[in-house]
Design an enzyme around this catalytic site. Structure first.
Site, PDB file in Angstrom:
ATOM      1  N   ARG A  60       3.290  62.298  47.078  1.00 37.67           N
ATOM      2  CA  ARG A  60       3.491  61.098  47.918  1.00 37.67           C
ATOM      3  C   ARG A  60       2.374  61.000  48.946  1.00 37.67           C
ATOM      4  NH1 ARG A  60       9.145  63.012  49.161  1.00 37.67           N
ATOM      5  NH2 ARG A  60      10.422  62.348  47.410  1.00 37.67           N
TER       6      ARG A  60
ATOM      7  N   GLU B 220      19.172  75.659  51.788  1.00 33.88           N
ATOM      8  CA  GLU B 220      20.023  74.463  51.838  1.00 33.88           C
ATOM      9  C   GLU B 220      21.345  74.700  51.115  1.00 33.88           C
ATOM     10  OE1 GLU B 220      16.342  72.695  50.542  1.00 33.88           O
ATOM     11  OE2 GLU B 220      16.958  70.799  51.452  1.00 33.88           O
TER      12      GLU B 220
ATOM     13  N   ASN C 152      23.795  70.361  43.729  1.00 32.40           N
ATOM     14  CA  ASN C 152      22.740  69.392  44.003  1.00 32.40           C
ATOM     15  C   ASN C 152      22.461  68.638  42.702  1.00 32.40           C
ATOM     16  OD1 ASN C 152      20.496  67.962  44.717  1.00 32.40           O
ATOM     17  ND2 ASN C 152      19.287  69.734  45.371  1.00 32.40           N
TER      18      ASN C 152
ATOM     19  N   ARG D 189      25.465  68.158  47.805  1.00 33.45           N
ATOM     20  CA  ARG D 189      24.360  67.590  48.578  1.00 33.45           C
ATOM     21  C   ARG D 189      24.297  66.096  48.271  1.00 33.45           C
ATOM     22  NH1 ARG D 189      18.380  66.784  46.809  1.00 33.45           N
ATOM     23  NH2 ARG D 189      17.477  66.124  48.782  1.00 33.45           N
TER      24      ARG D 189
ATOM     25  N   HIS E 132      15.708  65.791  54.204  1.00 30.98           N
ATOM     26  CA  HIS E 132      15.627  67.253  54.392  1.00 30.98           C
ATOM     27  C   HIS E 132      16.480  67.727  55.578  1.00 30.98           C
ATOM     28  CE1 HIS E 132      11.302  66.978  52.602  1.00 30.98           C
ATOM     29  NE2 HIS E 132      12.158  67.281  51.637  1.00 30.98           N
TER      30      HIS E 132
END
Ligand code: AMP
Length: 393
Positions: free
Chosen positions: A236, A379, A7, A88, A177
């Site tokens: 956010r 993940e 990643n 990823r 996601h």
């Protein structure tokens, strides 16, 4: 077989090397501040942890250090033992509906999609090239965070804006996601031995998104054109009325970019509480009676409940509400605050069962109309499994 899951960010590279025979991590770690002063890396294996400051100028440097360390620490005897590398990739646009083996064309597409993910896709491409230099014969796979959401129908992924924005500039919902939502969906399918599950998956981490999943397929998700949309997050705002953007631009004499920075990095838990983006600090503030933390927590719960209610109607019949990621897996009080607001739908938690962190667990009461589960996401493992499946094909 040994598969490495990668990643990469613009100045970081996170990795896990899996033994796919037992899904165990042989070595994991993080290279930080790549190309920036103060670069360093952390490696973890067995019960050991190494942290080393070192000048790391590029992703290529990081990959070379990683390869040397794999041999030096005896994790592999030679680099050919690494059977595949899964990357990823944040954005696959509307092109990639599933993971693919990296070819020159795929690499070109990842670069071309940088318009839609300017901070991430160029870094992914750089990292793929760096691995190609040191392991030219090792197959690589691209696992797109947007791919799982490509089953959303057009009437749900389009915005009610001039149609030419979609035709000319690919403005539409892409979500994010996806790898985590897919992992949770597959885990529930495996654990409950059912492939006809209707799931509302709540990925509640520093970033957060909620996805409606029908028979393993995503039918809607809360994030949008960018990960900015949807529920309130650590920093956010989530969904807002866009008219506030030019309004505050004028009031504060800021550029659009500066306002976007405020909305992405200074909003959410941080913006409302004025204290922290970390839900643990907010929880502590709530316990101490800090009014802004209480307000932030209420707003967060409201935003999550709004999406769960929306997807409850969309799915018609819901079998499972799943909580995953940092907050979803660990925050007992947030799960409880959310489910309490769903009592009108007959959904109830078992307080004792909910007293759990980071473990796969059913946490709903016996008489709850919908089963509620905590499902720790993974993940990295999902990326490694996709890689293994594709290179074996
Ligand atoms: P993630 O982005 O998935 O790493 O999640 C990060 C978020 O998870 C942060 O807001 C953390 O505060 C939250 N988190 C992690 N551990 C806990 C915990 N034990 N209790 C509450 N929140 C937690």
């Amino acid at each position: 077989m040994k598969i490495m899951s990668i990643n990469a960010g613009s100045s970081s590279l996170k990795f896990s090397l899996f033994n796919m025979d037992n899904n165990k991590v042989l070595l994991s770690g993080l290279f930080e501040r790549i190309g920036i002063e103060g670069s360093c890396y952390t490696l973890k294996y067995d019960e050991y942890k190494i942290k080393q400051e070192e000048d790391i100028k590029s992703h290529s440097d990081a990959v070379k250090i990683l390869m040397d360390k794999l041999i030096e620490l005896g994790i592999v005897n030679n680099l050919e033992e690494i059977d595949g590398i899964g990357h990823r990739i944040v954005h696959g646009g509307a092109i990639y509906k599933e993971s693919v083996v990296v070819t020159d064309k795929v690499l070109d597409d990842i670069i071309a999609l940088s318009d839609l993910a300017p901070l991430h896709n160029p870094a992914h491409a750089m990292c793929i090239k760096a691995f190609k230099e040191v392991l030219p014969n090792t197959p690589m796979v691209a696992v797109f965070d947007t791919a799982f959401h490509q089953t959303i129908e057009k009437d749900r992924y389009l915005y009610a804006v001039p149609y030419s924005w979609y035709e000319d500039y690919q403005v539409r919902k892409y979500g994010a996601h996806g790898t985590s939502h897919r992992y949770v969906s597959l885990k529930l399918k495996e654990e409950l031995k059912r492939d006809d599950l209707n799931i509302i998956c709540c990925h509640l981490g520093n970033g957060g998104s909620i996805t409606a999943i029908k028979n393993g397929k995503c039918i809607d998700t809360s994030m949008g054109f960018t990960p900015h949309a949807g529920i309130m997050m650590g920093t956010r705002s989530g969904d807002i009325d866009v008219s506030m953007v030019p309004y505050v631009m004028e009031k504060e004499g800021k550029s659009a970019g500066e306002i976007m920075n405020d909305l992405n990095k200074k909003s959410g838990f941080l913006g409302v509480s004025g204290l922290s983006s970390d839900s643990r600090d907010i929880e502590d503030g709530v316990k101490e009676g800090n009014e802004r933390c209480i307000l932030a927590q209420k707003m967060y719960v409201n935003s999550v409940v709004k999406y769960i209610a929306q997807y409850y109607v969309l799915l018609g019949k819901v079998d499972v509400i799943a909580f995953t990621a940092g907050i979803g897996e660990n925050s007992i009080s947030t799960r409880s605050d959310i489910i309490e607001k769903l009592t009108c739908l007959g959904i109830e938690l078992d307080a004792e069962a909910n007293n759990t962190r980071g473990k796969f667990a059913k946490i709903s009461a016996k008489n709850s109309s919908v089963d509620v589960y905590v499902v720790p996401t993974n993940e990295e493992l999902m990326i490694a499994q996709d890689t293994l499946n594709l290179i074996n094909r």
